[in-house]
Design a protein around this motif. Structure first.
Motif, PDB file in Angstrom:
ATOM      1  N   GLY A 103       5.781 -19.441  77.076  1.00 26.09           N
ATOM      2  CA  GLY A 103       4.750 -20.783  76.105  1.00 26.09           C
ATOM      3  C   GLY A 103       4.740 -21.075  74.566  1.00 26.09           C
ATOM      4  N   GLY A 104       5.205 -19.348  74.184  1.00 33.68           N
ATOM      5  CA  GLY A 104       4.775 -18.790  72.910  1.00 33.68           C
ATOM      6  C   GLY A 104       5.326 -17.920  72.582  1.00 33.68           C
ATOM      7  N   VAL A 105       5.036 -17.174  71.363  1.00 37.43           N
ATOM      8  CA  VAL A 105       5.348 -15.706  70.827  1.00 37.43           C
ATOM      9  C   VAL A 105       4.102 -15.605  69.382  1.00 37.43           C
ATOM     10  CG1 VAL A 105       6.840 -17.078  69.077  1.00 37.43           C
ATOM     11  CG2 VAL A 105       6.713 -15.086  70.055  1.00 37.43           C
ATOM     12  N   VAL A 106       4.036 -14.133  69.418  1.00 39.05           N
ATOM     13  CA  VAL A 106       3.476 -13.476  68.270  1.00 39.05           C
ATOM     14  C   VAL A 106       4.085 -13.036  68.202  1.00 39.05           C
ATOM     15  CG1 VAL A 106       1.136 -12.412  67.803  1.00 39.05           C
ATOM     16  CG2 VAL A 106       1.349 -13.557  69.568  1.00 39.05           C
ATOM     17  N   ILE A 107       4.379 -12.844  66.498  1.00 33.98           N
ATOM     18  CA  ILE A 107       5.148 -11.686  65.690  1.00 33.98           C
ATOM     19  C   ILE A 107       4.722 -10.980  64.407  1.00 33.98           C
ATOM     20  CG2 ILE A 107       6.644 -11.278  63.937  1.00 33.98           C
ATOM     21  CD1 ILE A 107       8.371 -14.209  65.415  1.00 33.98           C
ATOM     22  N   GLU A 108       4.488  -9.125  65.046  1.00 35.84           N
ATOM     23  CA  GLU A 108       3.898  -8.750  64.293  1.00 35.84           C
ATOM     24  C   GLU A 108       4.778  -8.096  63.303  1.00 35.84           C
ATOM     25  OE1 GLU A 108      -0.365  -7.768  65.593  1.00 35.84           O
ATOM     26  OE2 GLU A 108       0.591  -6.817  67.354  1.00 35.84           O
ATOM     27  N   LEU A 109       4.531  -7.708  61.550  1.00 34.55           N
ATOM     28  CA  LEU A 109       5.214  -7.243  60.907  1.00 34.55           C
ATOM     29  C   LEU A 109       4.550  -6.444  59.795  1.00 34.55           C
ATOM     30  CD1 LEU A 109       7.291 -11.041  60.761  1.00 34.55           C
ATOM     31  CD2 LEU A 109       8.337  -8.400  61.060  1.00 34.55           C
ATOM     32  N   ARG A 110       5.018  -5.761  58.995  1.00 35.74           N
ATOM     33  CA  ARG A 110       4.914  -4.947  58.187  1.00 35.74           C
ATOM     34  C   ARG A 110       5.481  -4.626  56.997  1.00 35.74           C
ATOM     35  NH1 ARG A 110       1.117   0.568  59.531  1.00 35.74           N
ATOM     36  NH2 ARG A 110       1.589   1.395  57.159  1.00 35.74           N
ATOM     37  N   THR A 111       5.503  -4.692  55.928  1.00 37.13           N
ATOM     38  CA  THR A 111       6.596  -3.732  55.569  1.00 37.13           C
ATOM     39  C   THR A 111       6.487  -2.788  55.384  1.00 37.13           C
ATOM     40  OG1 THR A 111       4.567  -3.818  52.840  1.00 37.13           O
ATOM     41  CG2 THR A 111       6.139  -5.905  53.674  1.00 37.13           C
ATOM     42  N   GLU A 112       8.536  -2.000  55.361  1.00 35.16           N
ATOM     43  CA  GLU A 112       9.244  -1.416  55.648  1.00 35.16           C
ATOM     44  C   GLU A 112       8.876  -1.049  53.866  1.00 35.16           C
ATOM     45  OE1 GLU A 112      11.437   0.331  58.343  1.00 35.16           O
ATOM     46  OE2 GLU A 112      12.739  -1.583  57.926  1.00 35.16           O
ATOM     47  N   ARG A 113       9.365  -1.871  53.005  1.00 31.14           N
ATOM     48  CA  ARG A 113       9.362  -1.265  51.514  1.00 31.14           C
ATOM     49  C   ARG A 113       8.858  -3.586  50.886  1.00 31.14           C
ATOM     50  NH1 ARG A 113      14.900  -1.134  49.504  1.00 31.14           N
ATOM     51  NH2 ARG A 113      15.513  -1.251  51.203  1.00 31.14           N
ATOM     52  N   VAL A 114       8.195  -3.388  49.421  1.00 32.37           N
ATOM     53  CA  VAL A 114       8.732  -4.184  49.352  1.00 32.37           C
ATOM     54  C   VAL A 114       8.565  -4.062  47.373  1.00 32.37           C
ATOM     55  CG1 VAL A 114       5.630  -3.653  49.258  1.00 32.37           C
ATOM     56  CG2 VAL A 114       6.309  -6.390  48.540  1.00 32.37           C
ATOM     57  N   GLU A 115       8.974  -4.677  46.448  1.00 34.69           N
ATOM     58  CA  GLU A 115       9.381  -4.609  45.565  1.00 34.69           C
ATOM     59  C   GLU A 115       9.411  -6.023  44.379  1.00 34.69           C
ATOM     60  OE1 GLU A 115      11.439  -2.635  45.157  1.00 34.69           O
ATOM     61  OE2 GLU A 115      11.736  -1.392  46.760  1.00 34.69           O
ATOM     62  N   GLY A 116       9.448  -5.458  43.201  1.00 35.77           N
ATOM     63  CA  GLY A 116       8.626  -6.839  42.606  1.00 35.77           C
ATOM     64  C   GLY A 116       9.714  -6.143  41.161  1.00 35.77           C
ATOM     65  N   GLU A 131       1.688 -16.651  65.024  1.00 35.67           N
ATOM     66  CA  GLU A 131       1.376 -16.440  66.695  1.00 35.67           C
ATOM     67  C   GLU A 131       1.604 -17.956  66.636  1.00 35.67           C
ATOM     68  OE1 GLU A 131      -2.253 -15.347  68.341  1.00 35.67           O
ATOM     69  OE2 GLU A 131      -2.200 -15.974  70.222  1.00 35.67           O
ATOM     70  N   VAL A 132       2.502 -18.532  67.987  1.00 35.88           N
ATOM     71  CA  VAL A 132       2.475 -19.423  68.468  1.00 35.88           C
ATOM     72  C   VAL A 132       2.475 -19.944  69.545  1.00 35.88           C
ATOM     73  CG1 VAL A 132       3.904 -21.236  69.054  1.00 35.88           C
ATOM     74  CG2 VAL A 132       4.850 -19.963  66.853  1.00 35.88           C
ATOM     75  N   ALA A 133       1.405 -20.564  70.139  1.00 34.07           N
ATOM     76  CA  ALA A 133       0.874 -21.483  71.456  1.00 34.07           C
ATOM     77  C   ALA A 133       0.676 -23.183  71.350  1.00 34.07           C
ATOM     78  CB  ALA A 133      -0.947 -20.926  71.464  1.00 34.07           C
ATOM     79  N   GLY A 134       1.919 -23.186  72.173  1.00 40.71           N
ATOM     80  CA  GLY A 134       2.483 -24.479  72.102  1.00 40.71           C
ATOM     81  C   GLY A 134       2.098 -25.649  70.602  1.00 40.71           C
ATOM     82  N   ASP A 135       1.855 -26.695  70.775  1.00 36.56           N
ATOM     83  CA  ASP A 135       2.102 -26.952  69.245  1.00 36.56           C
ATOM     84  C   ASP A 135       0.993 -25.851  68.525  1.00 36.56           C
ATOM     85  OD1 ASP A 135       3.767 -28.796  70.907  1.00 36.56           O
ATOM     86  OD2 ASP A 135       2.395 -30.097  71.191  1.00 36.56           O
ATOM     87  N   ALA A 136       0.265 -25.368  68.718  1.00 33.32           N
ATOM     88  CA  ALA A 136      -0.487 -25.062  67.475  1.00 33.32           C
ATOM     89  C   ALA A 136       0.304 -23.715  66.362  1.00 33.32           C
ATOM     90  CB  ALA A 136      -1.692 -24.061  68.038  1.00 33.32           C
ATOM     91  N   LEU A 137       0.470 -23.740  65.637  1.00 36.23           N
ATOM     92  CA  LEU A 137       0.955 -22.670  64.997  1.00 36.23           C
ATOM     93  C   LEU A 137       0.253 -21.198  64.211  1.00 36.23           C
ATOM     94  CD1 LEU A 137       4.456 -21.534  63.676  1.00 36.23           C
ATOM     95  CD2 LEU A 137       2.239 -20.308  62.124  1.00 36.23           C
ATOM     96  N   VAL A 138      -0.362 -20.222  63.903  1.00 33.70           N
ATOM     97  CA  VAL A 138      -1.540 -19.572  62.963  1.00 33.70           C
ATOM     98  C   VAL A 138      -0.469 -18.511  62.508  1.00 33.70           C
ATOM     99  CG1 VAL A 138      -3.682 -18.078  62.567  1.00 33.70           C
ATOM    100  CG2 VAL A 138      -3.631 -19.644  64.837  1.00 33.70           C
ATOM    101  N   THR A 139      -0.840 -18.565  61.121  1.00 33.89           N
ATOM    102  CA  THR A 139      -0.341 -17.439  59.925  1.00 33.89           C
ATOM    103  C   THR A 139      -1.420 -16.534  59.542  1.00 33.89           C
ATOM    104  OG1 THR A 139       0.198 -18.693  58.491  1.00 33.89           O
ATOM    105  CG2 THR A 139       1.842 -18.554  59.751  1.00 33.89           C
TER     106      THR A 139
END
Ligand code: HEM
Length: 161
Positions: A103-116, A131-139
């Motif tokens: 019913g939800g999903v957790v995505i974890e990410l880390r930059t391999e590169r960050v450019e400016g 993180e999505v749990a039902g109708d709630a999303l936390v970033t």
């Protein structure tokens, strides 16, 4: 975004699809704490990626704050790739993971590169969690920037619009 069928590669990301809104709060050692309102949307066109658009506003004045657009590129074995661009001249290239939670999903990410761009503020690493749990999303977002070590910058608690 589309009436196309969701690409099989994106199935685990289906809980993200749609538009989410809610309040956030930010801080960093170099700046005063602040609050914001966020709108975050994920869409698809039947290809093996989701498009993401984020906009934030000042809760008092309604003035636009940060915004970003990007693409989530799920890969086999629960690997996630993401590219993001920002009008501040920053481009984030992420590698991470997808965890289905029922019913939800957790995505974890880390930059391999960050450019400016030449004039962008100096950022050497970004980490993100969605993180999505039902109708709630936390970033949440952490960054190493302005000579500081990796430090929490943002958290927003959103609900499905
Ligand atoms: C929800 C999204 C975000 C909001 C509402 C937000 C808001 C803010 C605010 C209000 C400031 C202080 C004023 C300013 O310098 O403009 C700031 C500073 C900053 N933000 Fe964010 N930000 C967001 C996302 C990001 C992201 C994604 C990055 C980088 C990947 C980032 C990097 C920075 C940097 C480098 C500073 C400068 C700190 C300094 O000057 O010491 N921000 N942010």
């Amino acid at each position: 975004m589309s009436t196309a069928e969701l690409h099989a590669a994106c199935e685990a990301l289906a809980p993200l699809l749609g538009t989410w809104r809610g309040p956030g709060e930010g801080h960093y050692p170099t700046i005063p704490d602040f609050g914001y309102l966020e709108e975050l949307s994920f869409g698809h066109v039947g290809k093996p990626f989701l498009a993401m658009t984020q906009r934030t506003r000042d809760p008092q004045s309604d003035a636009p704050l940060h915004t970003e657009v990007g693409y989530l590129r799920p890969q086999p074995n629960r690997v996630m790739e993401m590219v993001l661009t920002q009008p501040t001249g920053v481009v984030e290239i992420h590698h991470g993971s997808i965890e289905e939670t029922g019913g939800g999903v957790v995505i974890e990410l880390r930059t391999e590169r960050v450019e400016g761009t030449r004039t962008a503020k100096p950022i050497s690493e970004v980490r993100r969690r969605i993180e999505v749990a039902g109708d709630a999303l936390v970033t949440e977002m952490w960054m190493a920037a302005m000579g500081q070590p990796l430090t929490h910058h943002l958290r927003a608690d959103l609900i499905r619009a």
